[in-house]
Design an enzyme around this catalytic site. Sequence first.
Site, short mmCIF file in Angstrom:
data_model
loop_
_atom_site.label_atom_id
_atom_site.label_comp_id
_atom_site.label_asym_id
_atom_site.label_seq_id
_atom_site.Cartn_x
_atom_site.Cartn_y
_atom_site.Cartn_z
CB SER A 192 -2.33 -8.55 5.38
OG SER A 192 -2.83 -7.57 4.51
CG ASP A 207 3.45 -8.41 0.79
OD1 ASP A 207 4.20 -8.23 1.77
OD2 ASP A 207 2.23 -8.14 0.80
CG HIS A 227 1.74 -5.87 3.80
ND1 HIS A 227 1.34 -6.76 2.83
CD2 HIS A 227 0.68 -5.72 4.62
CE1 HIS A 227 0.09 -7.12 3.04
NE2 HIS A 227 -0.33 -6.50 4.13
#
Length: 289
Positions: A242, A149, A97
């Site tokens: 992230s 992910d 992402h």
Amino acid sequence: MKSCLMILLVAVAAAAAERLWPAEINYHEAIGIPRFEAIKQFEEGTDFDGGRIWGGQAVGAGAQPHLGGLLIDLTNNRQSICGSSLLSNTRSVTAAHCWRSRNPQGVVSQGRQFTLVWGSNRLRTGGTRMTTNQVIMHPNYNMNNLNNDVAIIRHNRVNFNNQINRIALATGSNNYAGTWATAAGFGATGDGPSASNPDKRQTNLLVITNAVCAPRYQTGIVIGSTLCVSTTHGSSTCPGDSGGPLAIGSGNNRILIGITSFGTSSCTRGHPAGFARVTSFASWIRGQM
């Protein structure tokens, strides 16, 4: 009997309403871009409120030598941030992402170029820097729920030294529940993507079972290839971390067990945080090396 049934239905509805949705859905617009702007303002001397990893500690340039900061140029000419882990001289791994996300209206935010930053405790200054647009997302990555992910970054050769080094991949069947692991990144230190300081931070987090984690999130978010950590001990990953590492071990014996994937925007409230479970993706990752 009818009143008891109504109470039960209300209780079930309330429990369902409390199930969380990852803040990282629509990552760039909601988190990455504001976090980049917050870091930029800080480094340019502008005051603002906010926080990075909550409850952790600032670390020097040589700490977490596998951690690579990511400055992301998007196709809409805005900039965002993430983290990554160095796997070899020419390969790093991050969250998918960080390269591509989608908002609830279906509008995609797409990366155009990554700038990797190693050996610095700041994202926008210092260290060794390298740009690339060679990103391979996992073929089953799902932007709607952040399943699978994971993405591999191909970049030019970076030399190892005291401040830059690779990390090994976890393999096997260990689910690591009950293990303390270290997360690192350049994200927020509190709720929201802004920060009072842009430095690299790290914190220790306790891995928990998926059975404990899954009921806190909407159905389909926590799956077998997810690894979760408890944040009830006073620290957590936060918006902007992230793609960064969750690792065990120390020195040259560090092992990557998780890739920071999702949490909630309220990172200080004790909600569990989710990672891509490296043992589930090790074979695919090695195939991209």
